[in-house]
Design a protein around this motif. Structure first.
Motif, mmCIF file in Angstrom:
data_model
loop_
_atom_site.group_PDB
_atom_site.id
_atom_site.type_symbol
_atom_site.label_atom_id
_atom_site.label_comp_id
_atom_site.label_asym_id
_atom_site.label_seq_id
_atom_site.Cartn_x
_atom_site.Cartn_y
_atom_site.Cartn_z
ATOM 1 N N MET A 210 0.846 -1.188 0.000
ATOM 2 C CA MET A 210 0.000 0.000 0.000
ATOM 3 C C MET A 210 0.881 1.238 0.000
ATOM 4 O O MET A 210 1.834 1.350 0.746
ATOM 5 N N ALA B 58 0.998 5.172 0.697
ATOM 6 C CA ALA B 58 0.257 6.208 1.422
ATOM 7 C C ALA B 58 1.025 7.499 1.355
ATOM 8 O O ALA B 58 2.221 7.549 1.532
ATOM 9 N N ILE C 177 -5.050 6.889 0.881
ATOM 10 C CA ILE C 177 -4.493 5.545 0.967
ATOM 11 C C ILE C 177 -4.963 4.733 -0.214
ATOM 12 O O ILE C 177 -6.171 4.683 -0.509
ATOM 13 N N ILE D 22 -5.736 1.241 -1.382
ATOM 14 C CA ILE D 22 -6.050 0.024 -0.632
ATOM 15 C C ILE D 22 -5.757 -1.202 -1.472
ATOM 16 O O ILE D 22 -6.200 -1.329 -2.614
ATOM 17 N N ILE E 163 -3.411 -2.265 5.802
ATOM 18 C CA ILE E 163 -4.773 -1.903 6.220
ATOM 19 C C ILE E 163 -4.843 -1.602 7.723
ATOM 20 O O ILE E 163 -5.281 -0.534 8.133
ATOM 21 N N LEU F 138 -5.244 2.178 9.439
ATOM 22 C CA LEU F 138 -6.620 2.331 9.916
ATOM 23 C C LEU F 138 -6.652 2.614 11.416
ATOM 24 O O LEU F 138 -7.368 3.513 11.883
ATOM 25 N N ILE G 1 -11.045 4.561 3.815
ATOM 26 C CA ILE G 1 -10.771 3.128 3.740
ATOM 27 C C ILE G 1 -12.066 2.326 3.842
ATOM 28 O O ILE G 1 -12.318 1.395 3.066
ATOM 29 N N LYS H 50 -14.587 1.995 0.920
ATOM 30 C CA LYS H 50 -14.212 1.025 -0.106
ATOM 31 C C LYS H 50 -14.249 -0.411 0.407
ATOM 32 O O LYS H 50 -14.488 -1.343 -0.369
ATOM 33 N N ARG H 51 -14.024 -0.585 1.707
ATOM 34 C CA ARG H 51 -13.997 -1.931 2.289
ATOM 35 C C ARG H 51 -14.859 -1.984 3.548
ATOM 36 O O ARG H 51 -14.370 -2.110 4.664
#
Length: 622
Positions: free
Chosen positions: A1, A3, A12, A14, A45, A49, A64, A67-68
């Motif tokens: 990832m 960032a 970020i 992902i 992640i 997070l 984040i 999206k997830r």
């Protein structure tokens, strides 16, 4: 990832979690740990997070999760915390509400590594707004205990979160759900009492009277002396407040309250108003604690005698000692909880005659711990007083012998000040001595000592240290008094404005009234300082050893300090008057300004003395 951090947004990219190998699903009440097993997923992640949540960078976290959203079911720390576990420990209710839109009711039941639900965590922090958000999503959270079997309500009570306890108690429908047992309810009740949440405890015992029969709660109340102390009030005002139906037993209790709560003079100012406001809050606590005790005693009276005796006896502290039948009462006496003792003796008068394993009554124990309020009750009980004062313990000590022992616990070592400890002990000895028949004064105990001899033996070293301190103070006081006397003596011969050059040789401004005031205050300063010197000399001439241990010699020193205090005040006034004489025709603002400065210096001194230094002494005034 990858960032990158900009000025305001944490962007970020992902990377999808790896699904190359199917992971085994955890139990239904535990979050999935897939992200913790793979190094890339954890770094890509979990770390950013968790960092976003703990640093209140909710925009980055939301980026984040948009999206997830399924990540709310996963652990993001090694301790098993999910996103919601981490979020509820913060203060953002808005972010928690956002997470509620991503979670199911079952998802809120997930436990962290310590076996706690989100509501248990919030109950610990006391954030009622977040708790309401969670309960609105899933009401069942209220009845889910942690790994130790504690409900969220009990956790809140353990941490003393008053508002949270009130909310959870109401939301739990007064603990009547199927998940609640009598043991759980009793523990919540105990925790509320232990945390001084007496208003909630009153509500609980009113809704569930069966919980009142609890020996652990009685033991807690017996140790909470300060929970029963009411606000300061003049004894006669207190008696008038209670009403006309006031017997002498009540009056002794009122006098004790006035004595123990007596402190420095109230400041008639905004500061005094603030102090009074705090005292009023404390009075509410006192009323609630006393009312709770009365409700408990009322319920206990409905029990058979054997069960009442078991409650009053309390749980044993070990298997070999303390077999006497009223351990609870003696615990309250050791703590100085006079209100607790008063209520118990009103309900069960025979308890005043109970003896412990050392053949001591509650009044003997009160004397040993220097609790004047409980001792005063003995003065009221004429029908048992003669029985109590003639009792001897296993060592042949009567009640006056026990005064000769040094105070138990930490009752006296915290007292500071010149001779105050000696004064208190002497006054206590004479106070108990005054109610005894003459033959008990000379009664010897098992080691052949009279009360007086035992008192001298046990207090000689303590008093010697105090006398040593006072001797040093006397030397310093002598120097200060002599200096003030020298200044005041010289001042009278250096009259402001000078002397007339004519045949009379009198001061030029003598005919003015203010000059006569100058002479009066200067003379007063000289005489006060001279008297202080004589008092110090009288102290030095006293024999502070042997038989004179029973004579309080601190009066001379404290009197000398007072005299020097007023002597310095008089010389300051003399100085100010001389300024007014010199500047009576011009620049009058100079003496006025200096007068204000002088007043301010004495105000600082007064606050330091009367607000700070007198508190330890007055709280133990016999």
């Amino acid at each position: 990832m990858n960032a990158s951090t900009g000025n305001q947004h944490h962007q970020i990219n992902i990377v999808n979690a790896s699904h190359s190998q199917p992971s085994q699903l955890p139990p239904s009440n535990l979050p999935r740990r897939d992200l913790l097993d793979g190094g890339e997923d954890f770094n890509a992640i979990c770390v950013p997070l968790y960092k976003a949540i703990t640093t209140n960078n909710f925009e980055a976290a939301k980026l984040i999760l948009d999206k997830r959203p399924e990540l709310v079911q996963f652990s993001i720390t090694e301790s098993g915390e999910t996103i919601i576990h981490a979020a509820v420990l913060g203060k953002s209710c808005l972010f928690v509400k956002y997470l509620m839109s991503l979670m199911t009711k079952e998802g809120l039941k997930l436990l962290n590594g310590n076996g706690e639900t989100t509501l248990c965590l919030v109950a610990r922090t006391g954030n009622v707004e977040i708790a309401k958000t969670l309960v609105e999503k899933n009401e069942g959270l209220i009845d889910i205990p942690n790994s130790q079997g504690k409900m969220p309500l009990q956790v809140a009570a353990l941490y003393g979160r008053h508002n949270m306890v009130e909310y959870l108690y109401k939301s739990s429908q007064q603990m009547i759900g199927q998940s609640w047992t009598h043991q759980n309810r009793s523990l919540v009740f105990e925790n509320c009492v232990e945390a001084n949440l007496f208003d909630v405890a009153l509500r609980i015992v009113s809704d569930l009277p069966e919980l009142a029969i609890n020996g652990s709660v009685l033991r807690l109340l017996a140790q909470k002396t300060h929970a029963f102390l009411p606000i300061e009030r003049n004894p006669f005002q207190e008696a008038n407040h209670i009403g006309k139906n006031l017997n002498s037993f009540d009056l002794y209790y009122i006098l004790w309250i006035h004595d123990i709560r007596r402190g420095p003079p109230k400041l008639k100012s905004f500061f005094g108003f603030l102090v009074y406001s705090v005292i009023l809050l404390h009075k509410d606590k006192e009323r609630e604690a006393l009312l709770l005790l009365r409700i408990i005693l009322k319920e206990i009276m409905k029990l058979p005698k054997a069960e009442i005796d078991d409650l009053i006896r309390g749980p044993p502290e070990d298997d070999t000692k303390q077999k006497y039948p009223s351990r609870l009462l003696f615990l309250a006496v050791e703590m100085g909880n006079t209100a607790f003792i008063v209520e118990f003796i009103r309900q069960y008068p025979h308890l005043a005659l109970e003896l412990n394993d050392d053949n001591h009554s509650i009044f003997h124990v009160a004397v040993m711990h220097r609790h004047v309020g409980i001792y005063n009750l003995l003065l009221e009980k004429d029908h048992i007083r003669d029985l109590i004062i003639t009792l001897e313990d296993k060592n042949g000590n009567n009640i006056l012998h026990l005064v000769g022992e040094c105070a138990k616990g930490n009752r006296l070592p915290n007292i500071s000040g010149l001779g105050m400890l000696k004064d208190l002990e002497l006054r206590w000895f004479k106070r108990v001595e005054s109610i005894l028949p003459g033959y008990l004064y000379k009664q010897k105990n098992a080691i052949g000592l009279t009360p007086y001899e035992l008192f001298v033996k046990n207090h000689k070293d303590i008093f010697f240290e105090e006398e040593k301190l006072m001797n040093g103070t006397a030397s310093q006081l002598m120097v200060v008094a002599a200096l003030v006397a020298t200044i005041s003596f010289a001042t009278i011969f250096t009259f402001p404005g000078g002397y007339s050059q004519e045949d009379t040789g009198i001061p030029i401004f003598l005919p003015k009234t203010i000059s006569k005031i100058f002479i009066i205050f200067d003379g007063l300063s000289f005489l006060l300082s001279a008297t202080s010197i004589l008092m110090v000399i009288a102290f030095i001439m006293l024999d502070h050893r042997g038989h004179n241990v029973m004579i309080s010699s601190s009066l001379q020193i404290r009197s000398s300090i007072v005299l020097v205090y007023y002597s310095i005040a008089s010389i300051i006034i003399t100085y100010l008057i001389s300024l007014f004489i010199l500047y009576q025709s011009h620049s009058q603002w100079v003496p006025i300004l200096i007068t204000i400065f002088a007043f301010m210096s004495y105000m600082v001194f007064a606050i330091a003395i009367f607000v700070v230094d007198q508190l330890p002494f007055k709280s133990l005034s016999f």
